[in-house]
Design a protein around this motif. Sequence first.
Motif, PDB file in Angstrom:
ATOM      1  N   VAL A  85      -0.360  -3.661  -5.719  1.00  0.00           N
ATOM      2  CA  VAL A  85      -0.276  -2.490  -4.835  1.00  0.00           C
ATOM      3  C   VAL A  85      -1.503  -1.610  -4.982  1.00  0.00           C
ATOM      4  O   VAL A  85      -2.077  -1.500  -6.064  1.00  0.00           O
ATOM      5  CB  VAL A  85       1.008  -1.685  -5.122  1.00  0.00           C
ATOM      6  CG1 VAL A  85       0.989  -1.103  -6.524  1.00  0.00           C
ATOM      7  CG2 VAL A  85       1.188  -0.573  -4.089  1.00  0.00           C
ATOM      8  N   ARG A  86      -1.936  -1.014  -3.859  1.00  0.00           N
ATOM      9  CA  ARG A  86      -3.048  -0.064  -3.912  1.00  0.00           C
ATOM     10  C   ARG A  86      -2.575   1.280  -3.384  1.00  0.00           C
ATOM     11  O   ARG A  86      -1.710   1.363  -2.510  1.00  0.00           O
ATOM     12  CB  ARG A  86      -4.232  -0.559  -3.065  1.00  0.00           C
ATOM     13  CG  ARG A  86      -4.710  -1.966  -3.386  1.00  0.00           C
ATOM     14  CD  ARG A  86      -5.108  -2.199  -4.842  1.00  0.00           C
ATOM     15  NE  ARG A  86      -6.242  -1.430  -5.303  1.00  0.00           N
ATOM     16  CZ  ARG A  86      -7.516  -1.827  -5.250  1.00  0.00           C
ATOM     17  NH1 ARG A  86      -7.807  -3.009  -4.721  1.00  0.00           N
ATOM     18  NH2 ARG A  86      -8.492  -1.078  -5.724  1.00  0.00           N
ATOM     19  N   ASP A 106      -6.467   5.648 -11.721  1.00  0.00           N
ATOM     20  CA  ASP A 106      -6.458   4.270 -12.223  1.00  0.00           C
ATOM     21  C   ASP A 106      -7.271   3.378 -11.278  1.00  0.00           C
ATOM     22  O   ASP A 106      -6.858   3.108 -10.155  1.00  0.00           O
ATOM     23  CB  ASP A 106      -5.000   3.784 -12.305  1.00  0.00           C
ATOM     24  CG  ASP A 106      -4.906   2.351 -12.828  1.00  0.00           C
ATOM     25  OD1 ASP A 106      -5.959   1.685 -12.973  1.00  0.00           O
ATOM     26  OD2 ASP A 106      -3.774   1.904 -13.080  1.00  0.00           O
ATOM     27  N   PRO A 107      -8.427   2.903 -11.730  1.00  0.00           N
ATOM     28  CA  PRO A 107      -9.305   2.147 -10.819  1.00  0.00           C
ATOM     29  C   PRO A 107      -8.688   0.834 -10.343  1.00  0.00           C
ATOM     30  O   PRO A 107      -9.079   0.319  -9.307  1.00  0.00           O
ATOM     31  CB  PRO A 107     -10.564   1.883 -11.661  1.00  0.00           C
ATOM     32  CG  PRO A 107     -10.146   2.076 -13.071  1.00  0.00           C
ATOM     33  CD  PRO A 107      -8.994   3.029 -13.077  1.00  0.00           C
ATOM     34  N   LYS A 108      -7.701   0.338 -11.064  1.00  0.00           N
ATOM     35  CA  LYS A 108      -7.085  -0.924 -10.628  1.00  0.00           C
ATOM     36  C   LYS A 108      -6.162  -0.703  -9.425  1.00  0.00           C
ATOM     37  O   LYS A 108      -5.892  -1.623  -8.673  1.00  0.00           O
ATOM     38  CB  LYS A 108      -6.272  -1.534 -11.779  1.00  0.00           C
ATOM     39  CG  LYS A 108      -7.137  -2.089 -12.901  1.00  0.00           C
ATOM     40  CD  LYS A 108      -6.345  -2.976 -13.849  1.00  0.00           C
ATOM     41  CE  LYS A 108      -5.246  -2.231 -14.602  1.00  0.00           C
ATOM     42  NZ  LYS A 108      -5.759  -1.181 -15.519  1.00  0.00           N
ATOM     43  N   VAL A 109      -5.680   0.497  -9.281  1.00  0.00           N
ATOM     44  CA  VAL A 109      -4.716   0.790  -8.222  1.00  0.00           C
ATOM     45  C   VAL A 109      -5.307   1.679  -7.128  1.00  0.00           C
ATOM     46  O   VAL A 109      -5.059   1.480  -5.951  1.00  0.00           O
ATOM     47  CB  VAL A 109      -3.486   1.544  -8.792  1.00  0.00           C
ATOM     48  CG1 VAL A 109      -2.244   1.194  -8.054  1.00  0.00           C
ATOM     49  CG2 VAL A 109      -3.338   1.350 -10.247  1.00  0.00           C
ATOM     50  N   SER A 110      -6.068   2.657  -7.564  1.00  0.00           N
ATOM     51  CA  SER A 110      -6.454   3.714  -6.626  1.00  0.00           C
ATOM     52  C   SER A 110      -7.606   3.305  -5.717  1.00  0.00           C
ATOM     53  O   SER A 110      -8.614   2.758  -6.167  1.00  0.00           O
ATOM     54  CB  SER A 110      -6.863   4.960  -7.418  1.00  0.00           C
ATOM     55  OG  SER A 110      -7.362   5.934  -6.535  1.00  0.00           O
ATOM     56  N   LEU A 111      -7.450   3.588  -4.433  1.00  0.00           N
ATOM     57  CA  LEU A 111      -8.525   3.365  -3.463  1.00  0.00           C
ATOM     58  C   LEU A 111      -9.113   4.701  -3.000  1.00  0.00           C
ATOM     59  O   LEU A 111      -9.840   4.756  -2.016  1.00  0.00           O
ATOM     60  CB  LEU A 111      -7.975   2.610  -2.243  1.00  0.00           C
ATOM     61  CG  LEU A 111      -7.610   1.141  -2.418  1.00  0.00           C
ATOM     62  CD1 LEU A 111      -6.909   0.622  -1.165  1.00  0.00           C
ATOM     63  CD2 LEU A 111      -8.862   0.313  -2.697  1.00  0.00           C
ATOM     64  N   VAL A 113       0.852  -1.185   0.000  1.00  0.00           N
ATOM     65  CA  VAL A 113       0.000   0.000   0.000  1.00  0.00           C
ATOM     66  C   VAL A 113       0.891   1.239   0.000  1.00  0.00           C
ATOM     67  O   VAL A 113       1.875   1.291   0.737  1.00  0.00           O
ATOM     68  CB  VAL A 113      -0.906   0.040   1.261  1.00  0.00           C
ATOM     69  CG1 VAL A 113      -1.781   1.291   1.260  1.00  0.00           C
ATOM     70  CG2 VAL A 113      -1.751  -1.226   1.366  1.00  0.00           C
ATOM     71  N   ILE A 114       0.536   2.214  -0.835  1.00  0.00           N
ATOM     72  CA  ILE A 114       1.237   3.497  -0.808  1.00  0.00           C
ATOM     73  C   ILE A 114       0.209   4.558  -0.433  1.00  0.00           C
ATOM     74  O   ILE A 114      -0.789   4.756  -1.124  1.00  0.00           O
ATOM     75  CB  ILE A 114       1.892   3.824  -2.166  1.00  0.00           C
ATOM     76  CG1 ILE A 114       2.898   2.727  -2.535  1.00  0.00           C
ATOM     77  CG2 ILE A 114       2.574   5.183  -2.109  1.00  0.00           C
ATOM     78  CD1 ILE A 114       3.503   2.894  -3.919  1.00  0.00           C
ATOM     79  N   MET A 115       0.462   5.180   0.696  1.00  0.00           N
ATOM     80  CA  MET A 115      -0.466   6.187   1.186  1.00  0.00           C
ATOM     81  C   MET A 115       0.202   7.542   0.996  1.00  0.00           C
ATOM     82  O   MET A 115       1.218   7.830   1.615  1.00  0.00           O
ATOM     83  CB  MET A 115      -0.734   5.907   2.677  1.00  0.00           C
ATOM     84  CG  MET A 115      -1.853   6.694   3.280  1.00  0.00           C
ATOM     85  SD  MET A 115      -2.043   6.233   5.029  1.00  0.00           S
ATOM     86  CE  MET A 115      -3.027   4.752   4.892  1.00  0.00           C
ATOM     87  N   MET A 116      -0.331   8.331   0.103  1.00  0.00           N
ATOM     88  CA  MET A 116       0.279   9.637  -0.170  1.00  0.00           C
ATOM     89  C   MET A 116      -0.324  10.691   0.760  1.00  0.00           C
ATOM     90  O   MET A 116      -1.506  10.649   1.071  1.00  0.00           O
ATOM     91  CB  MET A 116       0.035  10.041  -1.624  1.00  0.00           C
ATOM     92  CG  MET A 116       0.660   9.100  -2.631  1.00  0.00           C
ATOM     93  SD  MET A 116       2.437   8.866  -2.380  1.00  0.00           S
ATOM     94  CE  MET A 116       3.034  10.555  -2.582  1.00  0.00           C
ATOM     95  N   LEU A 117       0.512  11.636   1.176  1.00  0.00           N
ATOM     96  CA  LEU A 117       0.025  12.733   2.021  1.00  0.00           C
ATOM     97  C   LEU A 117      -0.014  14.008   1.213  1.00  0.00           C
ATOM     98  O   LEU A 117       0.767  14.207   0.284  1.00  0.00           O
ATOM     99  CB  LEU A 117       0.953  12.923   3.229  1.00  0.00           C
ATOM    100  CG  LEU A 117       1.085  11.725   4.165  1.00  0.00           C
ATOM    101  CD1 LEU A 117       2.184  12.000   5.188  1.00  0.00           C
ATOM    102  CD2 LEU A 117      -0.238  11.432   4.869  1.00  0.00           C
TER     103      LEU A 117
END
Lengths: 442, 326
Positions: free
Chosen positions: B273-274, B294-299, B233-237
């Motif tokens: 990865v999400r 990108d719906p495959k990646v983005s939550l 998971v990559i959580m961007m701030l």
Amino acid sequence: MAISLTTPSATPSRPTAFLNARLVDPESGYDGPGSLIIAEGVIVDVARRPGLENLSPDVRTIDCNGAMLAPGLIDLRAKTGEPGAEPKETLKSAARAAAAGGVTSIVVQPDTDPAIDGPAMVDFILRRARDIDLVHVYPAGAATQGCRGEKMTEIGLMREAGAVYFTDGDHTLVNSKVLRRILSYAKAFDTLVAHRPVDTYLSAGTCVTEGEFAARAGLSAAPAIAERIMLERDLALAELTGARLMVDQITTADALESLQRAQSRGVRAIATASINHLSFNELDTGAYRTFFRLDPPLRRESDRQALIDAVSSGLAPIIVSAHNPLPAEDKRLPFSEASPGAVGLETLLPALLQLHHDGRVRLIDLIRAVTLAPAEALGLQTGRLSPGAPADLVLCDLGAPLVVDADRLISKSKNSPFDGRRLQGQVIMTLVDGRIVHHIRD
Amino acid sequence: MTSASDFEDPIRKRIFPFPSPHFLSIDVLDRPTADRLLDLADAMVAVNRQDEKKLSLLRGRTLVNLFFENSTRTQMSFELAGKRLGADTMNMAARTSSIAKGETLIDTAMTINAMQPDLLVVRHSASGAADLLSQKVSCAVINAGDGWHEHPTQALLDALTLRRAFPTIEGLTVAICGDVLHSRVARSNVLLLQLLGARVRLVGPPTLMPSEVERWGADVFHDMKAGVAGANVIMMLRLQLERMDGAFVPSTREYFRFYGLDAEKLALAAPGVRVMHPGPMNRGVEIDSGVADDPKVSLIRDQVEMGVAARMAILAALAARRPNAA
């Protein structure tokens, strides 16, 4: 503790004998049983035995029951709100708070509104103190006009008028040229210049010390090194000018190291330690308790321990209350918006005694730091138990338990970080020039 | 046709009295409480997806949103959560209120308290403001963001999102990237993700890292490529724009080059990865549009949906421990 006076009314002229006391006199280094006689406002005799024989019948006697009799405390750093912010604290309320705390001399800070930046203002403070007639009040003079850090004040005239040292109080002298000139000029009068070292670029907008605590609490923080950076400059300027520098409220282990190095090179610098930084560390702040918002901010435990060692070793020989009264509206705010500062006159002695009760510092060393050491720094005759010295005394029951209740403080402001703390040591009686200015009755 | 009480039953079964009178920080949660809260939130998701969204759990209760900082999504999310639980909700924004006239935080709180709300949602720019307020009022206080300190409901909705996107949070490697120093989202997420068994990494330039961050129990990376390598998971701030221009980072374009999430850096992450972002996004600053959309990646859109459910869960649990709870 019951303290019996043979006669209830007290006149300063009538000789009084304090019997069966624990005398603590930093000048002679004596800490032990003894008795002491005062007359006409001065100490006339000191004996290292609990009782005195052949006392003339007109001598009033006070049985101290083993309580500590020490020189009255001298606090080199107390702020009041007078002039300009009297609702926070007046000279009178500060003097009453001091008397209740066993403090017989206070040096009030010049960064008031208007500032104590000229001989007339010095005279104003001294006249007010005379009218109040409770404890000795000495003004510190502003080092720069309006404490704005730009133009030097009339240091010589203010000194003649009665200013005991020079400082801009809580204001930092950012401009090195200005501080250099002040130090150079003050040297001609051999007067002490005090400055609290902090790199204001690093500290601006911050409210705590950088580190894990600040990071978790999400509070903007200045690195502790901000103190040492500015201290190194101040020490270099003291060396350059040969002037006497008093480092106001040193707080960090790093800065203490710098001070020690400078002293070993012969720089004439001494430091004060605040009772708050000797008593608390940053973790005492807990969940944003604004009574622990101080300037300088509370440090880590290792810094506190280094500071206690510095008091013991004489590197920071003077302890101050850093009394800074603030009303509820300045403290009942989110932590970062609250004003920094704490009241301390009434809790100074019992707070100090914790270091003795903990076995951390010898009692006589603690008493020296609030009596003889500040007296010597300012050239005052008080602060010692020797014949001829003013009868400025504190009688204290060292073991008496005490729960600090901020609401019951005499100070007009109640911002005490000791609120709710259990301390040991109750001031029974305070005398100024032989006159009882505070006395607890059972 | 089902009656209201029928679809409320599974929810009612999951409601539990919250162990703390307020929700100011993730640190009031222990693992079982966090799991129960997330189970409850999960049940709320189903409610939010049906035509009949209104429950009666908080009927008669009053929820006040007190926002001293501008916010669209958090305020809306709480308002909707309150309404769907059947509470009366009202919003108070600092700009239009007596706060603009110099009233203090505590005076405002006392005024609102006198009107007997049950739940008070607070956002304020000062760390500890929600804590201070909670000492002065008799209702339950929910911290909707205090300074750089915490944003616990954001962490809750992020955990809910992850729980639904992955079989389990336990063992996931989560890289939190960007302005950690000024981020309340990061602080709450580090606490909750670690509680739930995830391995947390913190990634960003040294100027945007809190001091002694290595003591948070997370791995710290200043090189983003290394920081996202192998992450699940990559959580961007969000990077506040005023922090650029040489204050904390030299420029927007330099930041994007080294710390923005683009396809190249994303390719280094673990398969499947999400990507998450608490919003609002600065496209082209911390995240590339192609990745964000990108719906495959983005939550990111799931997070917004889960926000309402997570807030419904905490509101219901706090109300259940209030005196006179139904």
